[in-house]
Design an enzyme around this catalytic site. Structure first.
Site, PDB file in Angstrom:
ATOM      1  N   HIS A  43       0.861  -1.193   0.000  1.00 25.43           N
ATOM      2  CA  HIS A  43       0.000   0.000   0.000  1.00 25.43           C
ATOM      3  C   HIS A  43       0.894   1.238   0.000  1.00 25.43           C
ATOM      4  CE1 HIS A  43       0.994  -1.197   4.121  1.00 25.43           C
ATOM      5  NE2 HIS A  43       1.243   0.089   4.244  1.00 25.43           N
ATOM      6  N   HIS A 130       6.349   5.895  -1.805  1.00 32.80           N
ATOM      7  CA  HIS A 130       6.964   4.680  -2.318  1.00 32.80           C
ATOM      8  C   HIS A 130       6.141   3.476  -1.877  1.00 32.80           C
ATOM      9  CE1 HIS A 130       8.343   4.921   1.829  1.00 32.80           C
ATOM     10  NE2 HIS A 130       8.475   3.605   1.774  1.00 32.80           N
TER      11      HIS A 130
END
Length: 189
Positions: A43, A130
């Site tokens: 996620h 990221h």
């Protein structure tokens, strides 16, 4: 009062998770002692809150909802690779997130501001979006994995972020398990 390990995130669609899983499988074959993130758990973290009193979760969700009303849905590209702190001394391997309109950073900043009055201080560093591939457990032998990652020329396409989730993280021997506590739509106006 029970504590819940909590973070705020944007979920990644299954198609992109599958491409990330394929990249991880390729890197896994190279070797190295790396704790790989389970693909279904990948996620885009907007803010990690740590242990939060269960009674405070509704206030957290409301703060995230206020922040989310300030930002319309946006397109996110998953491309590029990297390591924290760097490729020479990697502790975390990741794939990159690109969002050229600035809405992602605006959303992350708004969440920081809305959560501050609840006792969650802002991060001391800039938001660096990221997706974590894995965490290096032993630096010996990681060079070949880093080389393979750098040569992967990874890109997993784009998706539209429509919602933010308040997530619960349960640390288990098999790895972290994540549960969405609240789904909060981004502004539609």
């Amino acid at each position: 009062m029970a504590k819940i390990r909590t973070f705020i995130a944007i979920d990644i669609p299954a198609a992109q998770k599958e491409q990330i899983a394929q990249l991880q499988a390729t890197l896994r074959r190279v070797g190295g002692r790396i704790s790989w993130t389970r693909p279904e758990g990948i996620h885009l973290t907007l803010k990690f809150l740590g242990d939060v009193d269960q009674a405070q979760i509704p206030a957290v969700a409301e703060a995230v909802a206020r922040a989310s009303r300030q930002v319309a849905p946006f397109e996110v590209s998953i491309a590029g690779v990297g390591a924290f702190p760097n490729f020479r001394q990697p502790r975390v391997l990741w794939v990159g997130i690109e969002e050229p309109t600035g809405r992602l950073k605006t959303l992350a900043r708004a969440i920081e501001e809305e959560l501050r009055p609840l006792g969650f201080p802002p991060e001391g560093r800039d938001f660096s979006p990221h997706l974590t591939l894995g965490r290096v457990k032993d630096p010996r032998g990681v060079e070949s994995v880093v080389r393979a990652l750098q040569q992967a020329n990874f890109a997993a396409g784009t998706f539209v972020a429509h919602e933010v989730r308040v997530m619960k993280s349960d640390l288990k021997p098999t790895g972290a398990e994540y549960t969405a506590l609240h789904h909060i739509a981004l502004s539609s106006h």
